[in-house]
Design a protein around this motif. Structure first.
Motif, PDB file in Angstrom:
ATOM      1  N   VAL A 137       0.948  -1.359  -0.215  1.00  0.00           N
ATOM      2  CA  VAL A 137       0.095  -0.159   0.033  1.00  0.00           C
ATOM      3  C   VAL A 137       1.023   1.266   0.017  1.00  0.00           C
ATOM      4  N   PRO A 138       1.017   1.718  -1.231  1.00  0.00           N
ATOM      5  CA  PRO A 138       2.292   2.835  -1.378  1.00  0.00           C
ATOM      6  C   PRO A 138       1.833   4.033  -0.401  1.00  0.00           C
ATOM      7  N   ALA A 139       3.110   4.556  -0.063  1.00  0.00           N
ATOM      8  CA  ALA A 139       2.770   5.954   0.942  1.00  0.00           C
ATOM      9  C   ALA A 139       2.002   6.981   0.192  1.00  0.00           C
ATOM     10  N   ASN A 140       2.449   7.290  -0.981  1.00  0.00           N
ATOM     11  CA  ASN A 140       1.707   8.425  -1.811  1.00  0.00           C
ATOM     12  C   ASN A 140       0.168   8.082  -1.735  1.00  0.00           C
ATOM     13  N   MET A 141      -0.295   6.865  -2.082  1.00  0.00           N
ATOM     14  CA  MET A 141      -1.503   6.536  -2.099  1.00  0.00           C
ATOM     15  C   MET A 141      -2.294   7.096  -0.827  1.00  0.00           C
ATOM     16  N   MET A 142      -1.635   6.933   0.280  1.00  0.00           N
ATOM     17  CA  MET A 142      -2.250   7.191   1.619  1.00  0.00           C
ATOM     18  C   MET A 142      -2.321   8.682   1.599  1.00  0.00           C
ATOM     19  N   LYS A 143      -1.344   9.284   1.245  1.00  0.00           N
ATOM     20  CA  LYS A 143      -1.165  10.556   1.411  1.00  0.00           C
ATOM     21  C   LYS A 143      -2.509  11.248   0.776  1.00  0.00           C
ATOM     22  N   LEU A 144      -2.697  10.823  -0.435  1.00  0.00           N
ATOM     23  CA  LEU A 144      -3.583  11.385  -1.443  1.00  0.00           C
ATOM     24  C   LEU A 144      -5.040  10.925  -0.789  1.00  0.00           C
ATOM     25  N   MET A 145      -5.290  10.031  -0.046  1.00  0.00           N
ATOM     26  CA  MET A 145      -6.640   9.558   0.587  1.00  0.00           C
ATOM     27  C   MET A 145      -6.621  10.393   1.787  1.00  0.00           C
ATOM     28  N   TRP A 146      -5.570  10.580   2.604  1.00  0.00           N
ATOM     29  CA  TRP A 146      -5.805  11.497   3.706  1.00  0.00           C
ATOM     30  C   TRP A 146      -6.026  13.088   3.439  1.00  0.00           C
ATOM     31  N   ALA A 147      -5.710  13.511   2.357  1.00  0.00           N
ATOM     32  CA  ALA A 147      -5.513  14.607   1.637  1.00  0.00           C
ATOM     33  C   ALA A 147      -7.382  14.967   1.404  1.00  0.00           C
ATOM     34  N   GLY A 148      -7.493  13.893   0.662  1.00  0.00           N
ATOM     35  CA  GLY A 148      -9.177  13.869   0.233  1.00  0.00           C
ATOM     36  C   GLY A 148     -10.106  14.103   1.531  1.00  0.00           C
ATOM     37  N   ASP A 149      -9.709  13.041   2.514  1.00  0.00           N
ATOM     38  CA  ASP A 149     -10.544  13.337   3.610  1.00  0.00           C
ATOM     39  C   ASP A 149     -10.696  14.994   4.216  1.00  0.00           C
ATOM     40  N   ILE A 150      -9.361  15.149   4.259  1.00  0.00           N
ATOM     41  CA  ILE A 150      -9.325  16.883   4.845  1.00  0.00           C
ATOM     42  C   ILE A 150     -10.117  17.630   3.705  1.00  0.00           C
ATOM     43  N   VAL A 151     -10.114  17.495   2.662  1.00  0.00           N
ATOM     44  CA  VAL A 151     -10.746  18.336   1.374  1.00  0.00           C
ATOM     45  C   VAL A 151     -12.194  18.196   1.769  1.00  0.00           C
ATOM     46  N   LEU A 152     -12.733  17.240   2.003  1.00  0.00           N
ATOM     47  CA  LEU A 152     -14.079  16.971   2.306  1.00  0.00           C
ATOM     48  C   LEU A 152     -14.754  17.089   3.655  1.00  0.00           C
ATOM     49  N   ALA A 153     -13.715  17.070   4.686  1.00  0.00           N
ATOM     50  CA  ALA A 153     -14.347  17.679   5.837  1.00  0.00           C
ATOM     51  C   ALA A 153     -14.304  19.164   5.909  1.00  0.00           C
ATOM     52  N   VAL A 154     -13.118  19.701   5.280  1.00  0.00           N
ATOM     53  CA  VAL A 154     -13.472  21.209   5.168  1.00  0.00           C
ATOM     54  C   VAL A 154     -14.838  21.701   4.382  1.00  0.00           C
ATOM     55  N   LEU A 155     -14.966  20.961   3.250  1.00  0.00           N
ATOM     56  CA  LEU A 155     -15.977  21.520   2.575  1.00  0.00           C
ATOM     57  C   LEU A 155     -17.521  21.148   3.137  1.00  0.00           C
ATOM     58  N   THR A 156     -17.390  20.013   3.885  1.00  0.00           N
ATOM     59  CA  THR A 156     -18.647  19.598   4.855  1.00  0.00           C
ATOM     60  C   THR A 156     -18.926  20.942   5.804  1.00  0.00           C
ATOM     61  N   ILE A 157     -17.844  21.322   6.720  1.00  0.00           N
ATOM     62  CA  ILE A 157     -17.896  22.425   7.563  1.00  0.00           C
ATOM     63  C   ILE A 157     -18.315  23.673   6.859  1.00  0.00           C
ATOM     64  N   VAL A 158     -17.800  23.851   5.810  1.00  0.00           N
ATOM     65  CA  VAL A 158     -18.200  25.382   5.035  1.00  0.00           C
ATOM     66  C   VAL A 158     -19.590  25.230   4.500  1.00  0.00           C
ATOM     67  N   PHE A 159     -19.907  24.042   3.786  1.00  0.00           N
ATOM     68  CA  PHE A 159     -21.329  23.903   3.594  1.00  0.00           C
ATOM     69  C   PHE A 159     -22.393  24.065   4.625  1.00  0.00           C
ATOM     70  N   ALA A 160     -22.060  23.551   5.726  1.00  0.00           N
ATOM     71  CA  ALA A 160     -22.976  23.440   6.861  1.00  0.00           C
ATOM     72  C   ALA A 160     -23.157  24.750   7.845  1.00  0.00           C
ATOM     73  N   ALA A 161     -21.678  24.973   8.219  1.00  0.00           N
ATOM     74  CA  ALA A 161     -21.613  25.999   9.338  1.00  0.00           C
ATOM     75  C   ALA A 161     -21.514  27.500   8.742  1.00  0.00           C
ATOM     76  N   VAL A 162     -20.926  27.571   7.531  1.00  0.00           N
ATOM     77  CA  VAL A 162     -20.786  29.015   6.855  1.00  0.00           C
ATOM     78  C   VAL A 162     -21.873  29.439   5.952  1.00  0.00           C
ATOM     79  N   LEU A 163     -22.081  28.499   4.896  1.00  0.00           N
ATOM     80  CA  LEU A 163     -22.931  28.985   3.997  1.00  0.00           C
ATOM     81  C   LEU A 163     -24.352  28.372   4.211  1.00  0.00           C
ATOM     82  N   LYS A 164     -24.472  27.488   5.153  1.00  0.00           N
ATOM     83  CA  LYS A 164     -25.776  26.921   5.615  1.00  0.00           C
ATOM     84  C   LYS A 164     -26.725  26.367   4.602  1.00  0.00           C
ATOM     85  N   VAL A 165     -25.940  25.368   3.676  1.00  0.00           N
ATOM     86  CA  VAL A 165     -26.673  24.844   2.616  1.00  0.00           C
ATOM     87  C   VAL A 165     -26.589  23.511   2.916  1.00  0.00           C
ATOM     88  N   ALA A 166     -28.006  22.718   3.244  1.00  0.00           N
ATOM     89  CA  ALA A 166     -28.083  21.368   3.906  1.00  0.00           C
ATOM     90  C   ALA A 166     -27.717  20.322   2.697  1.00  0.00           C
TER      91      ALA A 166
END
Length: 270
Positions: free
Chosen positions: A19-48
């Protein structure tokens, strides 16, 4: 060292991971991006709706990331060492006395090559690989590992294509390969890659090859292939299908289509 006893590679070696390290880095980065987007949509833009969509995607990706991280820990040579167990399974089935030359086809970081070198102290070994960037392996890495294991005086490495080996017919006394043939993109028929491996093996030479042989979409009927080899004059040919299920070799949670499933071992004497 006694063949059959598990060889432990030096912890100072750098043997990578399936399981290559680069693959894991990309997956963790994807998790962070989705987490940030979820917070922005829910708490900032308030679009459900967008918040729900990114939230669900986050849960799915995070679950898969954690699963892959667990697999990576299990494969790690210094932790779960399943990679070492799989390599040892192959070496234990190689019917060879260790006298002469051995070729490791698709050696990666050289882990299987090192295991063979330590098992057969009188052998001269060659590791060959294409070394694509996606696997984070390199020839220099292999050479450093050979120095760490104190076998560099009888082990060499070279770049090559498993579908067209740069060796004359019947060059080697033994050949090994581990989960490589199905990755060879220059050959449509994966059986041709196996035949090419046998081309460079001496008559009477030993072989042990592991790949996704139990996947009929890749290799068809392996029992029929075994009979083909016997008719071609091979002295001895054995096939073990679904090796991931043998003797608890691979944990159940790793026996999946996207990890290890339908693996097989073919071994014997040409």
């Amino acid at each position: 060292m006694m063949k059959g006893k598990k060889i432990m590679l030096s912890k100072e070696g750098n043997y990578g991971n399936w399981v290559p390290a680069n693959m894991m880095k990309l997956m963790w980065a994807g998790d962070i991006v989705l987490a940030v987007l979820t917070i922005v949509f829910a708490a900032v833009l308030k679009v459900a709706v967008p918040a729900w969509i990114t939230g669900v995607l986050l849960v799915i990706l995070l679950a898969y990331t954690l699963y892959m991280w667990r697999c990576r820990e299990a494969f790690d040579f210094n932790k779960g060492d399943i990679m070492g167990d799989v390599h040892q399974y192959l070496v234990n089935h190689l019917p060879w006395d260790g006298k002469g030359k051995l070729l490791d086809i698709g050696c990666g970081a050289g882990a299987l090559t090192m295991r063979c070198a330590l098992t057969y102290p009188e052998a001269e070994l060659t590791g060959m690989d294409y070394w694509g960037k996606e696997w984070s392996y390199a020839k220099e890495q292999c050479e450093k590992n050979a120095k760490v294991e104190k076998v560099s005086d009888r082990v060499s490495f070279q770049k090559g294509d498993a579908a067209s080996l740069d060796f004359a017919d019947e060059t080697f006394d033994a050949i090994v390969s581990n989960f490589v043939f199905h990755e060879v993109r220059t050959a449509k028929d994966k059986r041709d890659v196996v035949r090419e491996a046998f081309r460079v093996l001496k008559k009477g030479g030993a072989f042990a090859l592991q790949d996704m042989f139990a996947q009929k979409a890749l290799y068809g009927d392996m029992e029929q292939f075994v009979e083909e080899l016997k008719k071609a004059g091979f002295q001895e040919v054995h096939y073990i299908g679904n090796i991931e299920k043998q003797d608890g070799l691979v944990p159940g949670y790793i026996q999946t289509p996207w990890m290890i499933s339908g693996a097989g071992l073919i071994y014997g004497i040409k």
